[in-house]
Design a protein around this motif. Sequence first.
Motif, short mmCIF file in Angstrom:
data_model
loop_
_atom_site.label_atom_id
_atom_site.label_comp_id
_atom_site.label_asym_id
_atom_site.label_seq_id
_atom_site.Cartn_x
_atom_site.Cartn_y
_atom_site.Cartn_z
N ARG A 69 33.81 67.82 20.29
CA ARG A 69 32.79 68.86 20.17
C ARG A 69 32.92 69.88 21.30
O ARG A 69 32.84 71.10 21.10
N ARG A 99 33.66 73.81 20.95
CA ARG A 99 32.82 74.84 21.52
C ARG A 99 33.63 75.80 22.39
O ARG A 99 33.42 77.03 22.37
N ASP A 107 28.98 72.98 13.24
CA ASP A 107 27.85 72.32 12.56
C ASP A 107 28.24 70.93 12.03
O ASP A 107 27.47 69.97 12.11
N THR A 135 28.46 68.53 14.90
CA THR A 135 27.12 68.21 15.42
C THR A 135 26.43 67.20 14.51
O THR A 135 25.78 66.25 14.97
N GLU A 189 25.19 63.44 15.45
CA GLU A 189 23.83 62.93 15.27
C GLU A 189 23.82 61.63 14.45
O GLU A 189 23.08 60.69 14.75
#
Length: 417
Positions: free
Chosen positions: A126, A130, A162, A165, A169
């Motif tokens: 991630r 980014r 997205d 992410t 989660e």
Amino acid sequence: MRSETETKFLRLTPATQLLGWVGSIAVFAWAIFATAILLIDSIGSGNVREQVKREQIAYETRLNALSDERDLRAQEADMAHQRFSVALAQISEMQTKLLESEDSRAELEKGIDVIQSTLRRTMSERDTARAKAQELEVALNGAEENGATAAGRIEDAIGTLDFMTSALETTATERDQIAADAQKAFTHAQELEFQAELMKERNDRIFTQLEDAMTISVKPLDKMFAAAGLSSDSLISQVRRGYSGQGGPLMPLSFSTMGQEPDADTLRANGILNQLDRLNLYRIAAQKAPFALPVKAAFRFTSPFGMRWGRMHKGTDFAAALGTPIYATADGVVISAGWGQGYGKLVKIQHAFGIETRYAHMSKILVKVGQRVSRGQQVGAMGNTGRSTGTHLHYEVRVGGKAVNPMTYIKAAKDVF
């Protein structure tokens, strides 16, 4: 002395008169003395009979109480044994569940490690995504490229971000769920350990009660055999040889220990089973040795074992009414049933351990040679046959052919039976 024709006179000298008076007085005194003796003997016999009757009633009451207590202890031991079996089954089931929970916890810990490793890798990816998105945004703002192409690249980068992410989660949620399951499994394992500890304490109390019951039951029998001069180990060995048959599914208590030594509970359980076996062998031995009384009705002892009138009296005499039942004092085989010289009508019974009992002066014999008799079985009736001065039973006990005092066995069993 006067007749029709003459009168004769009979003169007694003073010495003759004195002799007559002395004889009359002697006869009168003897009559008074004999009457007094008969009255005293009658009163004394009545008191003795009452005393013997009271002692017999007390003895029978004590015997019944001991029998009830022995049955109660046996019932308690049986119930404790059943509770012990149920407890062992529950412990085994709990141990199985505990092992399963340990395996589940190990698997959960391994899964958590894998998830944490995946999470770390995902977070790293991630961060990398980014950084690339920022680089693309900077390049997009500073370069003179076609607007449509730059917008497409930014949209792709945002979609990728997205997705990562969302995956992150989801992974975090799974990690939390696995951690909660692991904590729940750990708590369940602690509860199982606590229940196992409680079960162990309860088993220890049950074992202690059973061991105390065995001690209370076996110790009086040890004392009884010792008082009778019998070796308990020798008796048990002989009984075991005569009752050595085996069969069926029952085996000594044992558990799988994966090659290890048996645990303390197993050893204690086997020890209790050994004590139960010893108690049962004692019971059999007690039936085969003459610990019982040959007469159950009211009686009185008229002559003990030992020297009497310069001769050896080899038994004990029990006096009672004519026809009083006479019972075998132990299990055995009749080896003689008939006339026995001075014994009159005589029954001889051969018992285990080289012991023989004799029942003499009977009025009636109810057994035959070769017949097996049990303790408490009637073998005859009291009489006055043979060399006897009155109705009574002459009872003998012989060990290895040598006469011994029958009261040794009877007294040894007075606190047991």
